[in-house]
Design an enzyme around this catalytic site. Sequence first.
Site, PDB file in Angstrom:
ATOM      1  N   HIS A  76       0.825  -1.224   0.000  1.00 25.32           N
ATOM      2  CA  HIS A  76       0.000   0.000   0.000  1.00 25.32           C
ATOM      3  C   HIS A  76       0.855   1.268   0.000  1.00 25.32           C
ATOM      4  O   HIS A  76       0.453   2.304   0.519  1.00 25.32           O
ATOM      5  CB  HIS A  76      -0.967   0.009   1.194  1.00 25.32           C
ATOM      6  N   ASN A 149     -10.147  -3.398   1.768  1.00 23.01           N
ATOM      7  CA  ASN A 149      -9.765  -3.403   0.356  1.00 23.01           C
ATOM      8  C   ASN A 149     -11.001  -3.229  -0.510  1.00 23.01           C
ATOM      9  O   ASN A 149     -12.132  -3.233  -0.016  1.00 23.01           O
ATOM     10  CB  ASN A 149      -9.070  -4.716  -0.014  1.00 23.01           C
ATOM     11  N   HIS A 340      -4.843   0.892  11.672  1.00 20.67           N
ATOM     12  CA  HIS A 340      -4.635  -0.339  12.435  1.00 20.67           C
ATOM     13  C   HIS A 340      -5.997  -0.988  12.675  1.00 20.67           C
ATOM     14  O   HIS A 340      -6.874  -0.365  13.274  1.00 20.67           O
ATOM     15  CB  HIS A 340      -3.972  -0.009  13.771  1.00 20.67           C
TER      16      HIS A 340
END
Length: 681
Positions: A76, A149, A340
Amino acid sequence: MKDNRNVNESSKNEQLEQFRTDDRGEKLTTNQGVKVSEDEFSLKAGVRGPTLLEDFHFREKMTHFDHERIPERVVHARGFAAHGEFQVYESMKKYTKAKFLQDPAVKTPVFVRFSTVVGFRGSAETVRDVRGFATKFYTEEGNYDLVGNNMPVFFIQDAIKFPDLVHAIKPEPHNEMPQASAAHDTFWDFVANNQESAHMIMWALSDRALPRSFRMMEGFGVHTFRLVNEEGISHFVKFHWKPVLGVHSLVWDEAQKIAGKDPDFNRRDLWESIEQGNYPEFELGIQVIKEEDEFSFDFDILDPTKLWPEEDIPVQIIGKMTLNRNVDNVFAETEQVAFHPGHVVPGIDFTNDPLLQGRLFSYTDTQLLRLGGPNFHEIPINRPVCPFHNNQRDGFHRQTINKGPVSYHNNSIANNTPSPASEEEGGYVHYQEKVEGRKVRARSDSFKDHFSQAKLFWNSMSGPEKQHIIDAFSFELGKVKSKSIQQQVVDMFANVDLEMTREFAKNIGAVPPEEGGSAVTKSSPALSQEKTKKLPATRKVGVIAADGFNGEIMKVLEALKAEGIMPVIISSRLGKIKGSDGSELEVQDTFLTTESVLVDAIYATGGSGGTKKFQQDAAYFIHEAFAHYKPIGVTHEGRNWLENSGKNNAAGIVLGDGAESFAEEFIQAIAQHRFWERELV
């Protein structure tokens, strides 16, 4: 009690404001605030002498420059982000005690980062790849990160294999090629020998891996999480982001050309849309399963290589996110933001998904390296809007100045403060799931079916989508050098669909399978883009015009703009061109500065002043747009270019000179996006 309505939104903006700076009109200083009298020349012993070590301004400036770059993300790395807000439509109290999902009047500030996965930070954005879709909610209870995603499943089932996957899909180690691509031996060797990847490969080789825009792709939380309400009742949940503009993709040839013409294509689209007030919108949806129904399906709901079919577990739309502000500084915000999946708030909890469990460790570990230590939460973009109090101290880049001598909990000096909060006071309490078993390195048998949902995905595709998958297999495996690896992949995907595999096996010169194929006949229409929302709004139309254009096109342009379509005037030169009636148009791009692949449709009208070179360039634009199945509108001189090519009767071609009727039909064609039934001429 204090009214917290919209307090988060204003407090986050105020919080960031204190860190923003505009140096215009100010005197130059060092980082210590000392005014600088000269910034062109270093301090020397004589005008031709050596530079002196005592030049503190030079040393500070150069040292800062030498340390400007932080390690890019391993995955990413290539990303772009924007600020926005989220509002729930109605209270979700039935499912969760998370406060940001309770009051429809509250606007929760968000920061969203979109990204590719495989490529380095300088790679192109339209490559075939998964796209990251990470959202940070700045809630009054703390930050909540939904890190997902644009595909609902993943390549592997257990996080211990994540380093193996990434090593395999990154450029080959001996020559660091190819960049941002899975079309090489190590990746496909990994696939063939880790067959849990079958379902994800179907997604990655589909049109979903080539999104037209960040604004036109879905987002998924991937993992199964828990929602927990005030009564302590738990439901399993999967999160979805649904783009209001629908789900749309590029075609492969177009994506490859865009990578060369404008490697910043997706970020430019996002930036310009927000600057123009075309704010991207996504609706948040949830799929919910009761705890007692955990084992009621023909797949394991904790398996990250499986999705929950929407026809069996419907998506409930619960709120909307609007992205309405671009970043002020890409490094300070987009690069330094730390997501996170373990950043949760009361009412949202984890499950035993083995991929999720590994991510809960990995993300903190990654930020420690990238952002220089344990205080990355103090970077402005990462700071929560609510106060935070604990006994953590010191470390690299500490910004908080803690007053008082106490840095431990059980104490008398500060009367045992800061003290833990009870559940009634908003303290986070983990869901009390019963867990027992022997310590083993193993995987549940319920995770062993790797091909049924891959076949479900194939069954759900339209004819053109299926052909695109076959073409993608043919391209990717056609780049693989090892005949053995090619054959292994063929043999593997024979377990999904026999005819599909035979087609791409022939294309790569492998031995087509004689038997195989999954017996699954079920399909899920929600997985196909065929019936997605089709709106003309925010589409970019290249308008090819020259001096002497017919003034009627001004009415067409107004009609396009009224529908939110973005016309871009293209001609041989910049400046103004004049119509036959004296009207003027400002040319925004030339045939040298743009391409048909950078717009969604072509409107070719021409003009009496168009030179032979102009006509050749215009004809090329039309030919390429035609090959990419795009809508093409032609009027006046533009008719000649189309009729000479023999394409005027094909689907998606709109002919006409009457402004009103032509505009209406052309707008409908633009909304359609692609015309797959068109045969290339």
